[in-house]
Design an enzyme around this catalytic site. Structure first.
Site, mmCIF file in Angstrom:
data_model
loop_
_atom_site.group_PDB
_atom_site.id
_atom_site.type_symbol
_atom_site.label_atom_id
_atom_site.label_comp_id
_atom_site.label_asym_id
_atom_site.label_seq_id
_atom_site.Cartn_x
_atom_site.Cartn_y
_atom_site.Cartn_z
ATOM 1 N N GLU A 71 -6.555 -23.210 -36.614
ATOM 2 C CA GLU A 71 -5.313 -22.474 -36.787
ATOM 3 C C GLU A 71 -5.150 -21.392 -37.948
ATOM 4 O O GLU A 71 -4.504 -20.263 -37.818
ATOM 5 C CB GLU A 71 -4.298 -23.362 -37.326
ATOM 6 C CG GLU A 71 -3.962 -24.572 -36.415
ATOM 7 C CD GLU A 71 -2.675 -24.080 -35.527
ATOM 8 O OE1 GLU A 71 -2.261 -23.105 -35.648
ATOM 9 O OE2 GLU A 71 -2.443 -25.338 -34.846
ATOM 10 N N HIS A 95 3.856 -21.423 -27.409
ATOM 11 C CA HIS A 95 2.956 -20.189 -27.435
ATOM 12 C C HIS A 95 2.105 -19.740 -25.989
ATOM 13 O O HIS A 95 1.931 -18.618 -25.867
ATOM 14 C CB HIS A 95 1.735 -20.397 -28.265
ATOM 15 C CG HIS A 95 2.620 -20.715 -29.727
ATOM 16 N ND1 HIS A 95 2.005 -21.156 -30.938
ATOM 17 C CD2 HIS A 95 3.830 -20.665 -30.283
ATOM 18 C CE1 HIS A 95 2.562 -21.439 -32.024
ATOM 19 N NE2 HIS A 95 3.883 -20.882 -31.383
ATOM 20 N N TYR A 118 2.176 -16.027 -24.076
ATOM 21 C CA TYR A 118 0.779 -15.433 -23.786
ATOM 22 C C TYR A 118 0.928 -15.167 -22.422
ATOM 23 O O TYR A 118 0.436 -13.963 -21.886
ATOM 24 C CB TYR A 118 -0.185 -16.170 -24.429
ATOM 25 C CG TYR A 118 -0.640 -16.399 -25.623
ATOM 26 C CD1 TYR A 118 -0.397 -15.445 -26.641
ATOM 27 C CD2 TYR A 118 -0.927 -17.731 -26.012
ATOM 28 C CE1 TYR A 118 -0.522 -15.821 -28.046
ATOM 29 C CE2 TYR A 118 -1.075 -18.019 -27.399
ATOM 30 C CZ TYR A 118 -0.967 -16.923 -28.357
ATOM 31 O OH TYR A 118 -1.222 -17.049 -29.867
ATOM 32 N N GLU A 122 2.843 -25.106 -29.704
ATOM 33 C CA GLU A 122 1.696 -24.664 -29.037
ATOM 34 C C GLU A 122 1.811 -24.374 -27.441
ATOM 35 O O GLU A 122 1.366 -23.378 -26.851
ATOM 36 C CB GLU A 122 0.629 -25.875 -29.007
ATOM 37 C CG GLU A 122 0.370 -26.292 -30.699
ATOM 38 C CD GLU A 122 -0.074 -25.134 -31.555
ATOM 39 O OE1 GLU A 122 -0.439 -23.978 -31.129
ATOM 40 O OE2 GLU A 122 -0.456 -25.462 -32.644
ATOM 41 N N HIS A 162 2.129 -24.791 -39.196
ATOM 42 C CA HIS A 162 1.328 -25.822 -38.829
ATOM 43 C C HIS A 162 0.136 -25.915 -39.800
ATOM 44 O O HIS A 162 -0.504 -26.852 -40.273
ATOM 45 C CB HIS A 162 0.452 -25.180 -37.496
ATOM 46 C CG HIS A 162 1.583 -25.032 -36.493
ATOM 47 N ND1 HIS A 162 1.239 -24.596 -35.327
ATOM 48 C CD2 HIS A 162 2.825 -25.530 -36.158
ATOM 49 C CE1 HIS A 162 2.393 -24.375 -34.424
ATOM 50 N NE2 HIS A 162 3.401 -25.052 -35.129
#
Length: 269
Positions: free
Chosen positions: A139, A77, A81, A74, A176
């Site tokens: 998710e 990620h 971004y 996470e 996930h």
């Protein structure tokens, strides 16, 4: 699955996206910025949630290890971004701050955050189960909906680097989803006493609320101006996602609709 998915943001070339972004229409830029801003916020929320709210109540060391790995992903990620934002935006801070000012976004985020907060305040077994379902919504509905906007641009040959980054991220999200589906299904077998009619009703309401909020959000950011994403398609896709997540954990479908944008699956491969 997680180890096989190992990747890093620097593997994605965002050079062309910087040029493409300048050529997007105002509506396309708005949808891209808002979708990206929302994804950034949700991954930040999830990074902390996994470690602080979920992992402390899991007794299996194997699952503890997987949750630590998920938290790492996470955070990765969020970094991805950031690479996307810094590559395309002349005002990065504006995208990072959108979540603070947008009330439509706040209503959606608050609906999930309150479930996690309730577990933190009152760590009961029932609240843990509800947090697992909230994870499926975050998710498996919110994220997938956000991904669809990026893929829609890529389908028109725009922002292909962004789409590749999202592909990598979505491969992680699949693991996930499977993890929490297995957690819920294992609890259904081993602790069926927790799955009372009241809990089931609350879960159904959680999903119904999520569909309404996400459909409103999708229509809000696209304004009916993104080719291939009408208001009806946005709503039906989110309903389809909800049914997929529910049936994976032993619940009946709520909407019984088909996937209106099956081409998204080709991007996700």
């Amino acid at each position: 699955m997680m180890l096989n998915n190992s990747w890093f943001p620097k593997e994605v070339d965002m050079t062309v996206d910087s040029r493409d972004y300048k050529q997007l229409s105002i509506d396309e830029k708005t949808a891209y910025d808002k979708a990206l801003s929302q994804l950034i916020f949700m991954d930040s929320l999830q990074t902390n949630n996994i470690i602080d709210n979920v992992n402390p109540y899991v007794t299996s060391p194997e699952i503890n290890l997987i949750l630590v790995r998920q938290s790492f992903e996470e955070a990765l990620h969020s970094q991805s971004y950031a690479v996307m934002v810094d590559s395309i935006s002349t005002n990065s801070e504006e995208i990072y701050e959108l979540w603070r000012r947008d009330m439509m976004r706040k209503n959606k985020n608050d609906a999930i955050a309150k479930i996690y907060q309730e577990l933190a305040k009152n760590p009961s077994e029932t609240n843990f189960v509800k947090a697992c379902f909230a994870n499926q919504i975050l998710e498996g509905i919110y994220f997938y909906s956000g991904f669809a906007y990026i893929y829609t641009l890529a389908r028109s040959g725009k922002m292909l680097g962004s789409a590749q980054m999202i592909r990598f991220i979505q491969r992680d999200e699949v693991t996930h989803l499977v993890l929490f589906q297995n957690l819920i299904n294992t609890l259904r077998r081993e602790r069926s006493d927790l799955f009372t009619e009241q809990l089931k009703a609350e879960v159904i309401e959680m999903f119904k609320e999520a569909v309404v909020l996400e459909a409103e959000w999708g229509k809000y950011i696209t304004q009916g101006q993104i080719l291939g994403l009408t208001d009806d398609i946005v709503e039906q896709y989110i309903q389809f996602l909800a049914d997929e997540r529910l049936t994976a954990v032993g619940f009946d479908k709520l909407y019984n609709v088909e996937n209106p944008i099956k081409w998204v699956d080709d991007f996700a491969k």
